[in-house]
Design a protein around this motif. Structure first.
Motif, mmCIF file in Angstrom:
data_model
loop_
_atom_site.group_PDB
_atom_site.id
_atom_site.type_symbol
_atom_site.label_atom_id
_atom_site.label_comp_id
_atom_site.label_asym_id
_atom_site.label_seq_id
_atom_site.Cartn_x
_atom_site.Cartn_y
_atom_site.Cartn_z
ATOM 1 N N SER A 195 -26.710 -74.634 22.598
ATOM 2 C CA SER A 195 -28.124 -74.874 22.883
ATOM 3 C C SER A 195 -28.960 -74.211 21.795
ATOM 4 O O SER A 195 -29.181 -72.998 21.843
ATOM 5 C CB SER A 195 -28.508 -74.297 24.252
ATOM 6 N N PRO A 196 -29.419 -74.958 20.785
ATOM 7 C CA PRO A 196 -30.237 -74.353 19.726
ATOM 8 C C PRO A 196 -31.485 -73.634 20.240
ATOM 9 O O PRO A 196 -31.789 -72.538 19.756
ATOM 10 C CB PRO A 196 -30.575 -75.545 18.817
ATOM 11 N N PRO A 197 -32.234 -74.193 21.230
ATOM 12 C CA PRO A 197 -33.419 -73.456 21.715
ATOM 13 C C PRO A 197 -33.061 -72.101 22.319
ATOM 14 O O PRO A 197 -33.744 -71.100 22.077
ATOM 15 C CB PRO A 197 -34.026 -74.404 22.763
ATOM 16 N N ASN A 198 -31.988 -72.074 23.123
ATOM 17 C CA ASN A 198 -31.589 -70.811 23.735
ATOM 18 C C ASN A 198 -31.066 -69.830 22.685
ATOM 19 O O ASN A 198 -31.278 -68.614 22.794
ATOM 20 C CB ASN A 198 -30.524 -71.053 24.804
ATOM 21 N N LEU A 199 -30.385 -70.353 21.666
ATOM 22 C CA LEU A 199 -29.917 -69.490 20.580
ATOM 23 C C LEU A 199 -31.102 -68.881 19.844
ATOM 24 O O LEU A 199 -31.105 -67.680 19.541
ATOM 25 C CB LEU A 199 -29.053 -70.293 19.617
ATOM 26 N N ILE B 101 -23.225 -61.110 16.975
ATOM 27 C CA ILE B 101 -23.573 -61.248 18.389
ATOM 28 C C ILE B 101 -22.784 -62.401 18.996
ATOM 29 O O ILE B 101 -22.769 -63.507 18.446
ATOM 30 C CB ILE B 101 -25.085 -61.525 18.552
ATOM 31 N N GLY B 102 -22.121 -62.135 20.116
ATOM 32 C CA GLY B 102 -21.358 -63.177 20.786
ATOM 33 C C GLY B 102 -20.713 -62.626 22.036
ATOM 34 O O GLY B 102 -21.227 -61.695 22.662
ATOM 35 N N ASN C 73 -20.327 -68.200 26.139
ATOM 36 C CA ASN C 73 -19.315 -68.433 27.164
ATOM 37 C C ASN C 73 -18.075 -69.116 26.581
ATOM 38 O O ASN C 73 -18.170 -70.207 26.015
ATOM 39 C CB ASN C 73 -19.903 -69.305 28.268
ATOM 40 N N SER C 74 -16.923 -68.483 26.749
ATOM 41 C CA SER C 74 -15.678 -68.985 26.178
ATOM 42 C C SER C 74 -15.006 -70.039 27.044
ATOM 43 O O SER C 74 -13.921 -70.520 26.704
ATOM 44 C CB SER C 74 -14.705 -67.826 25.941
ATOM 45 N N GLY D 166 -27.155 -66.403 32.309
ATOM 46 C CA GLY D 166 -28.549 -66.430 31.876
ATOM 47 C C GLY D 166 -28.929 -67.745 31.230
ATOM 48 O O GLY D 166 -28.518 -68.817 31.679
ATOM 49 N N GLN D 167 -29.707 -67.679 30.177
ATOM 50 C CA GLN D 167 -30.081 -68.875 29.409
ATOM 51 C C GLN D 167 -28.968 -69.130 28.398
ATOM 52 O O GLN D 167 -29.032 -68.688 27.243
ATOM 53 C CB GLN D 167 -31.432 -68.674 28.729
ATOM 54 N N ALA D 168 -27.935 -69.830 28.859
ATOM 55 C CA ALA D 168 -26.689 -69.966 28.111
ATOM 56 C C ALA D 168 -26.911 -70.514 26.706
ATOM 57 O O ALA D 168 -27.631 -71.490 26.509
ATOM 58 C CB ALA D 168 -25.718 -70.859 28.873
#
Length: 213
Positions: free
Chosen positions: A81-85, A100-101, A164-165, A185-187
């Motif tokens: 999700s680019p927006p959430n990223l 970060i991950g 999420n893996s 959260g906002q995945a």
């Protein structure tokens, strides 16, 4: 290219592989041609380090080189999700030494969940990243490459629940609840989104949600 790819300029997308078999994608072969027929798993795992070396080289040659603050590493079956990223990385200073991950899969990161590397880190890559190799007992690229980076820099590993893996349905199970008891959260990402129709369906749901916000 029909999902998250439409939200990102093609100059910011890099597909790294061992062979080019899909002309619809700009895939960079990072394993020498003479090795492709007899490539070992260890050699295959080196394509991440080779790929990061290539990507940073391409960035340094770009007119937008000073605008690129983060690099994201992800598998080809990872939903993003680019927006959430964007919302997540906006909480951090890209000049800091950060990766970060989801850092709960051993030494490095859960590669399928994807992870982002700050400019503060990747600007050091030309001096060493192409030398990163599998180690005894540490053969996976999402393990030995972050470890190699950590050994060469003072990078901080940041674990975030938004990466999420596993696919969404996994987190409805008891195992999934134990993995992420606080939810996601906002995945930013989910892994193992197969087949392609499943990926597209999840993307459409995500887009519908974003438009309703």
């Amino acid at each position: 290219m029909c999902t998250f790819g439409v939200t990102i300029h093609p100059s910011r997308l890099f597909f790294i592989g061992e062979t080019t078999f899909d002309s619809r994608l700009p895939i960079y072969n990072v394993i020498p041609g003479e090795l492709q027929q007899s490539i070992s798993r260890g050699q295959s795992m080196q394509k991440l380090a080779r790929g990061l070396s290539l990507v940073v080289e391409k960035i340094s040659e770009s007119d937008e080189k000073n605008d690129i603050k983060w690099i994201m590493v992800m598998d080809d079956d990872t939903f993003i999700s680019p927006p959430n990223l964007n919302m997540l990385v906006s909480q951090f200073d890209s000049q800091r030494l950060l990766i970060i991950g989801q850092s709960t899969c051993g030494i490095g990161f859960c590669g399928g969940a994807g992870y982002v590397i700050s400019r503060g880190v990747f600007r050091h890559f030309p001096s060493f990243i192409h030398k990163c190799r599998p180690l005894p007992g540490i053969a996976e690229s999402d393990q030995f490459v972050p470890l190699c980076i950590k050994n060469r820099t003072k990078v901080e590993f940041v674990n975030r629940k938004e990466f999420n893996s596993q696919p969404p349905e996994f987190y409805l199970t008891d195992f999934g609840y134990k993995d992420h008891p606080d939810g996601f959260g906002q995945a930013v990402s989910f892994h193992y989104i197969r087949p392609g129709e499943k990926y597209v369906a999840l993307w459409r749901l995500h887009q519908a949600f974003m438009k309703s916000c």
